[in-house]
Design a protein around this motif. Structure first.
Motif, PDB file in Angstrom:
ATOM      1  N   LEU A  83       0.825  -1.199   0.000  1.00 46.09           N
ATOM      2  CA  LEU A  83       0.000   0.000   0.000  1.00 46.09           C
ATOM      3  C   LEU A  83       0.867   1.260   0.000  1.00 46.09           C
ATOM      4  N   GLY A  84       1.938   1.280   0.825  1.00 51.61           N
ATOM      5  CA  GLY A  84       2.829   2.439   0.874  1.00 51.61           C
ATOM      6  C   GLY A  84       3.522   2.673  -0.459  1.00 51.61           C
ATOM      7  N   ARG A  85       3.922   1.604  -1.127  1.00 50.71           N
ATOM      8  CA  ARG A  85       4.600   1.728  -2.425  1.00 50.71           C
ATOM      9  C   ARG A  85       3.657   2.312  -3.481  1.00 50.71           C
ATOM     10  N   ALA A  86       2.413   1.830  -3.487  1.00 51.70           N
ATOM     11  CA  ALA A  86       1.440   2.326  -4.455  1.00 51.70           C
ATOM     12  C   ALA A  86       1.083   3.796  -4.170  1.00 51.70           C
ATOM     13  N   GLU A  87       0.983   4.157  -2.891  1.00 55.25           N
ATOM     14  CA  GLU A  87       0.697   5.545  -2.527  1.00 55.25           C
ATOM     15  C   GLU A  87       1.800   6.478  -3.013  1.00 55.25           C
ATOM     16  N   GLU A  88       3.047   6.080  -2.840  1.00 59.36           N
ATOM     17  CA  GLU A  88       4.175   6.917  -3.250  1.00 59.36           C
ATOM     18  C   GLU A  88       4.193   7.078  -4.765  1.00 59.36           C
ATOM     19  N   GLN A  89       3.893   5.993  -5.491  1.00 62.04           N
ATOM     20  CA  GLN A  89       3.860   6.059  -6.952  1.00 62.04           C
ATOM     21  C   GLN A  89       2.756   7.012  -7.409  1.00 62.04           C
ATOM     22  N   ASN A  90       1.583   6.925  -6.788  1.00 61.82           N
ATOM     23  CA  ASN A  90       0.460   7.797  -7.140  1.00 61.82           C
ATOM     24  C   ASN A  90       0.771   9.248  -6.794  1.00 61.82           C
ATOM     25  N   LYS A  91       1.434   9.474  -5.655  1.00 59.76           N
ATOM     26  CA  LYS A  91       1.775  10.832  -5.222  1.00 59.76           C
ATOM     27  C   LYS A  91       2.712  11.511  -6.225  1.00 59.76           C
ATOM     28  N   THR A  92       3.733  10.779  -6.689  1.00 59.22           N
ATOM     29  CA  THR A  92       4.692  11.341  -7.656  1.00 59.22           C
ATOM     30  C   THR A  92       3.984  11.709  -8.955  1.00 59.22           C
ATOM     31  N   LEU A  93       3.149  10.811  -9.469  1.00 57.62           N
ATOM     32  CA  LEU A  93       2.447  11.068 -10.727  1.00 57.62           C
ATOM     33  C   LEU A  93       1.459  12.228 -10.580  1.00 57.62           C
ATOM     34  N   LYS A  94       0.816  12.323  -9.435  1.00 56.43           N
ATOM     35  CA  LYS A  94      -0.149  13.393  -9.197  1.00 56.43           C
ATOM     36  C   LYS A  94       0.542  14.756  -9.240  1.00 56.43           C
ATOM     37  N   LYS A  95       1.724  14.864  -8.658  1.00 53.62           N
ATOM     38  CA  LYS A  95       2.468  16.133  -8.685  1.00 53.62           C
ATOM     39  C   LYS A  95       2.814  16.538 -10.120  1.00 53.62           C
TER      40      LYS A  95
END
Length: 900
Positions: A268-280
């Motif tokens: 879950l933490g890995r997917a959140e970080e990936q989504n956060k980077t793309l969102k920025k």
């Protein structure tokens, strides 16, 4: 008996020397400890019990539970079996002349460790329902008592049978055992296990969902303009997904700190970080979308695809409404496609409301002027075609645009166009009004002439000559006079008055017209004719026995004479007298009809209205009217008395009192108090009203007693006591009613102990809410003694021992206090159990730091006293089971040991 007391005191003294508090000793003593007793039978039997799939409808809940077990074990539902090892405890105690029969089932152990997809579900497999049959026999095997009990609540170690009965048999040997024993589950057990299995399924489904989500994130391209919004929305939707996953609380529900087969939380933490980077990255691309869309629109414009270009210009505006360049591009397109109004309105918005750069401002001004020149050409065309209404409207719009839009030059053409346009328009209106008067459309002409006058007044600079207007006013005035005269000749009085009124309006409103004698004479003649018509119609209404219509017409005739100075006709008074007489007779007749229909209130209203007419004018009166009124009122009083009696019987005393007051007031108002029938009815009613009040208070008293009984049945003794107090207040306030209070006194005596018991329990809850845990425990110990001594009739309310009260409480802070409390008593085993309860409840470890440290120090001291040679690091592992939650206990234990 004295010997038993000495033994107990010796035991207390010995335990006091061992530093065990006295109240703890008292808690450990059984309530029969002060009586002479002996054990006649005591035995513990090992038993094995199986819960199997059954086709019986009564086993439906068990079958549902076993279906879940079968799912966990990947077996057909018919092969799912749960096996339990238990001990059956049998005991018969003789105490004086009583026998106490005790049966319990304890030491329940599930012989199989069951997992569902690597998660243990053994904790959910504790049965909560038991069906059993007990048998009590004498030494010869004769059954003294047997009973089969089905589907009752089961608690490991709790008594299935705990009866105190007189020893009528006086035997020394008895048998007591369970001939049947079956365990089962209730709907809540099925729900809990089903929820846990669903949680496990959700755990694995969530991992698969995260895999799919990661794959979708990899495929997103930041430079894809068409999918930019969709991709950004995807990242926002993913945030909701992450939030939802966290809300499922897999970590606490499934204890993922110790068992996480797919490493869900790190995934879950890995997917959140990936989504956060793309969102920025997507947010950065979206920051200047208004410029991006505008330039994209210009590109499509160069490629001669204006519809797509316009779409991008609109997107630019939608992205940032204050960005002006796309507005001008859209306005230019509207100008080319001859949507002039949209084009100039857009330019007006750009120049007035938006912060515009110099180039865009210049384009907006020039485009606005181009639109106005197009409008001026249209105005000239309308004038040539003599379409003056649209010409004037469009010309006014041009002047308003030139006034409102900043930067537009002054148009020289306005002044020339305006003079010729207004003169032509004025002439056109005069011609149309003249035609309307000639065609006898006078009302339309009148309205149009008013509009023409207003137009000339507003534009007097361009229309100084009012001759056409004045001539039309005179012509219209004469037409109205002529029309009124014709209507009068044909006896159409109303229409004549309307026409003459319009003529009067003209001569009073416009100074160029004077009101003529002809108008005054015709108006007077018309009013006189209308007056005579009113009198003729009223006479006809009297002949037709229509009193109300006649009175309305006569009143209208009277108003007409007063308003218009018309001489009154002497016959009018005669007609008024005849109409009033007719109305008087009608009212009496209507009153008689209502009286015969037993509608006394309506009859009295008609008779009273007749009396009013008698006082107003001279009439041929009815001598029976006073007697009719008296009879009607007397009947009304008797009817009110009957209604009052009905309300008294229904114990609706407010309504009864109201009816009594109405009847009494009527008797006084019409001087009927001396009438024998009326006075007797009122006196009887007063007596019944007083008696009804006592019946009402008796009912109120009885209701509170019934409420108290219901609360007693529900074991809510405080509420029952409150109801009894209300009953006491009712009796105390109305002692004159002599209410029987025997049942009240008996109920108060019976529940007094349990009222005090529940009040003390409530006070203990208040102390817990106030975090006064020490006082709460002290009060609970006192309450235990009170329960044992005073609550002989406890209504089957079982008082919990202190340790159960603490361990099962919902207040985690109180359980935390219990850890320290039992540690100080030296009961470290129970203190450890309380800590384990807190851990299972996800209690934050830091909150239990003091309790853990206190218990760790105490355990270290006791272990050192028992065996100074043991390995403290290995021993503390027995207490903590390598669980990080117990770190404070572990540190305190090892630190204390290091001091030895």
């Amino acid at each position: 008996m004295a010997t038993s007391k000495r033994l107990i005191l010796a035991k207390i003294k010995k335990m006091t020397m061992l530093k065990i508090p006295l109240f703890a000793v008292l808690l450990s003593l059984p309530f029969w400890g002060l009586t002479q007793s002996s054990t006649l039978h005591e035995q513990a039997i090992d038993k094995t019990i199986e819960v199997k799939y059954s086709t019986k409808p009564s086993d439906n809940v068990n079958n549902q539970f076993l279906m879940l077990i079968a799912k966990a074990k990947s077996l057909p539902k018919e092969q799912a079996v749960l096996t339990y090892n238990v001990k059956e405890y049998q005991k018969i105690i003789k105490s004086n002349n009583n026998l106490q029969l005790l049966l319990s089932v304890g030491n329940l152990v599930n012989s199989e460790e069951i997992n569902y997809l690597n998660f243990g579900i053994t904790n959910f497999l504790k049965p909560s329902i038991v069906t059993y049959k007990y048998v009590w026999e004498d030494k010869d095997g004769t059954v003294l008592e047997t009973k089969r009990i089905e589907n009752v609540s089961f608690k490991n170690g709790a008594y299935l049978l705990k009866n105190m009965i007189p020893d009528t048999y006086q035997e020394s040997t008895y048998k007591l055992y369970l001939s049947e024993l079956a365990l089962g589950f209730d709907a809540s057990d099925v729900k809990k296990l089903d929820e846990f299995i669903s949680t496990v399924d959700g755990y694995y489904n969530t991992d698969a969902q995260l895999n799919l989500l990661e794959q979708e994130l990899i495929q997103i391209k930041v430079d894809s303009l068409e999918l930019l919004e969709a991709n950004y929305q995807k990242t926002l939707d993913n945030l909701k997904v992450f939030s939802h996953i966290k809300s499922l609380r897999f970590a606490s529900k499934l204890d993922l700190d110790t068992n996480d087969p797919v490493k869900l939380m790190s995934h879950l933490g890995r997917a959140e970080e990936q989504n956060k980077t793309l969102k920025k990255e997507l947010e950065f691309a979206r920051n200047n979308m208004h410029i991006t869309y505008y330039r994209k629109g210009l590109d499509w414009q160069r490629w001669n695809n204006q519809p797509i270009a316009n779409d991008y210009f609109n997107k630019s505006i939608k992205s940032k409404s204050t960005y002006s360049p796309p507005y001008i591009e859209l306005a230019q397109f509207n100008f080319v496609t001859k949507h002039y109004s949209s084009a100039i309105d857009t330019c007006k918005k750009v120049l007035i409301t938006l912060k515009t750069d110099t180039d865009t401002r210049y384009k907006a001004v020039k485009l606005s002027e181009s639109v106005i020149y197009v409008y001026i050409d249209s105005v000239k065309s309308f004038i040539e075609l003599k379409e003056f209404n649209p010409a004037v409207a469009l010309f006014e719009q041009c002047k308003q645009y030139a006034k409102d839009i900043p930067g537009i030059k002054v148009f020289a053409e306005f002044e020339d166009i305006q003079a010729s346009l207004y003169q032509a328009y004025y002439t056109e209106m005069a011609d149309k009004i003249s035609s309307l008067i000639a065609s006898d459309e006078l009302m339309t002409a009148h309205i149009s002439l008013d509009s023409m006058t207003r137009f000339r007044t507003i534009n007097a600079r361009y229309l100084p000559d009012a001759n056409k207007e004045n001539n039309l006013l005179k012509l219209l005035y004469d037409a109205w006079i002529l029309k009124g005269k014709k209507f009068l000749e044909t006896n159409e009085t109303d229409s004549s008055l309307i026409a003459l009124a319009q003529a009067s309006n003209l001569c009073h409103k416009y100074s160029v017209i004077s009101c003529t004698d002809d108008l005054n004479q015709l108006s007077a003649q018309a009013y006189q004719t209308q007056y005579n018509q009113f009198l003729d119609k009223s006479k006809q209404a009297i002949d037709d026995k229509l009193a109300d219509s006649a009175l309305i017409l006569l009143n209208a005739a009277r108003v007409l004479t007063l308003k218009n100075n018309i001489p009154a006709n002497p016959i009018a008074d005669t007609l008024f007298q005849a109409a009033k007489q007719l109305k008087y007779n009608e009212l009496i007749t209507a009153g008689d009809q209502s009286y015969h229909r037993n509608q006394m209130r309506e009859a009295l209203a008609f008779y009273q209205e007749s009396m009013v007419l008698e006082s107003e004018i001279e009439l041929v009166t009815n001598p029976e009217l006073p007697d009719k009124i008296e009879a009607t009122v007397q009947n009304m009083i008797l009817m009110l008395c009957n209604q009052c009696e009905s309300f008294i019987e229904a114990l609706n005393l407010p309504e009864a009192q109201q009816r009594y007051s109405q009847a009494n007031n009527l008797a006084i108002e019409y001087d009927l108090t001396n009438k024998k029938e009326v006075s007797a009815a009122l006196e009887s009613l007063a007596e019944k009203l007083n008696l009804g009040k006592c019946n009402q208070w008796l009912q109120a008293f009885t209701v509170q007693i019934s409420v108290a009984k219901k609360f007693i049945d529900k074991r809510e003794f405080i509420l029952a006591d409150q109801a009894l107090k209300k009953a006491y207040e009712v009796n105390n306030s109305h002692k004159e009613c002599l209410i029987d209070v025997h049942e009240y006194s008996e109920l108060t005596r019976q529940i007094s102990a349990m009222v005090n018991y529940q009040k003390q329990l409530k006070r203990i809850d208040e102390l817990l809410n106030e975090k006064e845990y020490s006082d709460a425990v002290e009060n609970y110990i006192q309450l235990t003694n009170f329960y044992t001594d005073s609550c002989k009739n406890n209504y089957d309310i079982e008082h919990q021992p202190l340790d159960i009260f603490v361990s099962t409480h919902m207040n985690n802070l109180f359980i935390d206090f219990g850890v320290r409390y039992y540690t100080e008593l030296g009961n470290t085993e129970f203190a450890i159990n309380l800590l384990e309860i807190l851990r299972r409840k996800d209690y934050i470890p830091a909150w239990s730091q003091i309790s853990q440290e206190t218990l760790g120090n105490k355990l270290a001291l006791l272990d050192y006293e028992n065996n100074p040679e043991l390995n403290p690091k290995e021993k503390v592992m027995d207490y903590t089971k390598s669980d990080k939650w117990y770190n404070y206990l572990k540190k305190a234990y090892l630190l204390q040991w290091s001091k030895f």
